[in-house]
Design a protein around this motif. Structure first.
Motif, short mmCIF file in Angstrom:
data_model
loop_
_atom_site.label_atom_id
_atom_site.label_comp_id
_atom_site.label_asym_id
_atom_site.label_seq_id
_atom_site.Cartn_x
_atom_site.Cartn_y
_atom_site.Cartn_z
N ASP A 1 48.96 33.49 33.70
CA ASP A 1 49.82 34.06 34.59
C ASP A 1 49.18 34.40 35.99
OD1 ASP A 1 48.39 36.12 33.58
OD2 ASP A 1 50.26 37.48 33.51
N GLU A 2 47.88 33.52 36.19
CA GLU A 2 47.19 33.71 37.41
C GLU A 2 48.07 33.39 38.86
OE1 GLU A 2 42.71 32.86 38.23
OE2 GLU A 2 43.85 30.88 38.83
N GLN A 3 48.70 32.41 38.79
CA GLN A 3 49.69 32.29 39.76
C GLN A 3 50.60 33.15 40.05
OE1 GLN A 3 49.20 29.75 42.03
NE2 GLN A 3 47.37 29.10 40.55
N GLN A 4 51.14 33.94 39.16
CA GLN A 4 52.07 34.91 39.20
C GLN A 4 51.26 36.31 39.56
OE1 GLN A 4 53.81 36.11 35.63
NE2 GLN A 4 55.10 38.03 36.48
N LEU A 5 50.24 36.42 39.11
CA LEU A 5 49.34 37.51 39.77
C LEU A 5 48.88 37.46 41.24
CD1 LEU A 5 46.89 38.00 36.84
CD2 LEU A 5 48.69 39.74 37.51
N ILE A 6 48.63 36.01 41.49
CA ILE A 6 48.36 35.81 42.92
C ILE A 6 49.53 36.08 43.94
CG2 ILE A 6 47.78 34.09 44.55
CD1 ILE A 6 45.97 32.73 42.51
N GLN A 7 50.61 35.86 43.29
CA GLN A 7 51.84 36.02 44.01
C GLN A 7 52.04 37.66 44.36
OE1 GLN A 7 53.55 33.86 45.99
NE2 GLN A 7 54.61 35.65 46.63
N GLN A 8 52.00 38.28 43.22
CA GLN A 8 52.28 39.78 43.06
C GLN A 8 51.01 40.20 44.16
OE1 GLN A 8 51.79 40.61 38.98
NE2 GLN A 8 53.95 40.21 38.68
N ALA A 9 49.99 39.95 44.09
CA ALA A 9 48.88 40.46 44.80
C ALA A 9 49.12 40.31 46.42
CB ALA A 9 47.56 40.12 44.69
N LYS A 10 49.62 38.92 46.56
CA LYS A 10 50.06 38.85 48.14
C LYS A 10 51.22 39.76 48.53
CE LYS A 10 48.83 33.95 48.70
NZ LYS A 10 49.29 32.39 48.67
N GLU A 11 52.16 40.09 47.73
CA GLU A 11 53.18 40.84 48.08
C GLU A 11 52.73 42.49 48.21
OE1 GLU A 11 56.02 39.91 44.95
OE2 GLU A 11 56.40 38.04 45.95
N GLY A 12 51.47 42.44 47.85
CA GLY A 12 50.90 43.98 47.91
C GLY A 12 50.64 44.77 46.92
N GLU A 13 50.85 44.27 45.78
CA GLU A 13 50.70 44.75 44.34
C GLU A 13 49.01 44.93 44.07
OE1 GLU A 13 52.99 44.06 40.87
OE2 GLU A 13 54.52 43.29 42.33
N ASP A 14 48.61 46.15 44.17
CA ASP A 14 46.97 46.09 44.16
C ASP A 14 46.65 45.87 42.54
OD1 ASP A 14 46.59 46.54 46.79
OD2 ASP A 14 46.51 48.62 46.76
N ALA A 15 47.48 46.20 41.76
CA ALA A 15 47.19 46.12 40.45
C ALA A 15 46.94 44.53 39.99
CB ALA A 15 48.11 46.67 39.37
N ALA A 16 47.89 43.75 40.62
CA ALA A 16 47.61 42.42 40.34
C ALA A 16 46.20 41.95 40.93
CB ALA A 16 48.91 41.61 41.09
N PHE A 17 45.85 42.45 42.16
CA PHE A 17 44.66 41.76 42.52
C PHE A 17 43.54 42.38 41.59
CE2 PHE A 17 40.71 41.71 45.22
CZ PHE A 17 40.92 40.52 45.61
N THR A 18 43.54 43.51 41.22
CA THR A 18 42.56 44.19 40.38
C THR A 18 42.40 43.46 39.12
OG1 THR A 18 43.16 46.59 41.19
CG2 THR A 18 41.84 46.31 39.09
N THR A 19 43.34 42.79 38.48
CA THR A 19 43.27 42.16 37.59
C THR A 19 42.67 40.77 37.86
OG1 THR A 19 45.23 43.05 36.46
CG2 THR A 19 44.76 40.93 35.60
#
Length: 178
Positions: free
Chosen positions: A5-23
Motif C-alpha cells: 500500500d505504498e502509494q496510499q502511504l505516500i498520499q497520506q504522507a503528502k496530506e500531512g500524516e506523519d505516521a505514514a511517512f514514518t512507515t
C-alpha cells in the motif's frame, strides 16, 4: 521491495500524516543505508546522508510525482547528497592544502630571514598529512610514548604506532628519492 500500500502511504504522507511517512521511512531505511554505505564506504557518513535524505524527502514529498518507484526517488536524493558531500570534501581538502602550503612558505621565509636553513627533514616532514605528522612530532620531537599519544589523539595505540611508522617511512622514502 515495495510496500503493498505504498502509494496510499505516500498520499497520506503528502496530506500531512506523519505516521505514514514514518512507515515509509522504516521500510526504506535499511535499503538506503546499505546503498549509501556501499557508496561512501563510511558508516558515519552513510548515517548522516541517510538522515539528510529522509529530511529532504519529507520536505519535498509534494514534488514526488509517482512516475518512478519511491525507492528510486529516494536513491536519487541520496546520490545527489553524496556527490555534494564529495565536492565539499574536495573543496575543504584543497583549502587545507593551500593553507598548509602558505604556512610552509612563511616558515621557510622566517627561518631563512633568521639566517637558518630549511632542511630536507623539515621539507619532508611538512609534506606529511596532519594525521601522520602529528604522531611523528609527538613521538620523536616531544618524546611522548605511544600510549600517551593515543590518549592525546583519542585513537588506539596500534593506530598511533602504524601512523608513526608510516610517517617515518614516507620521510625516508623522500630522502631516498632525492
Amino acid at each position: 521491495m515495495e510496500l503493498p500500500d505504498e502509494q496510499q502511504l505516500i498520499q497520506q504522507a503528502k496530506e500531512g500524516e506523519d505516521a505514514a511517512f514514518t512507515t515509509l521511512f522504516q521500510h526504506h531505511y535499511t535499503f538506503l543505508y546499505k546503498y549509501l554505505l556501499k557508496l561512501s564506504l563510511n558508516p558515519d557518513v552513510s548515517e548522516d546522508l541517510l538522515q539528510e535524505t529522509f529530511l529532504k524527502g519529507y520536505m519535498h514529498l509534494h514534488s514526488f510525482q509517482g512516475r518512478s518507484k519511491f525507492s528510486t526517488w529516494l536513491i536519487s536524493i541520496a546520490t545527489r547528497l553524496y556527490l555534494d558531500h564529495q565536492k565539499k570534501r574536495k573543496r575543504e581538502k584543497r583549502r587545507q592544502q593551500t593553507f598548509t602550503d602558505e604556512t610552509v612558505r612563511k616558515l621557510k621565509w622566517d627561518i631563512s630571514a633568521k639566517g637558518n636553513e630549511w632542511s630536507e627533514t623539515l621539507e619532508a616532514f611538512s609534506r606529511l598529512a596532519p594525521d601522520l605528522r602529528t604522531p611523528v612530532l609527538l613521538r620523536h620531537y616531544y618524546g611522548y610514548t605511544y600510549s600517551e599519544i593515543a590518549v592525546i589523539l583519542h585513537i588506539k595505540e596500534g593506530t598511533v604506532k602504524s601512523r608513526v611508522h608510516k610517517g617515518l617511512h614516507r620521510i625516508r622514502k623522500e630522502w631516498a628519492d632525492e
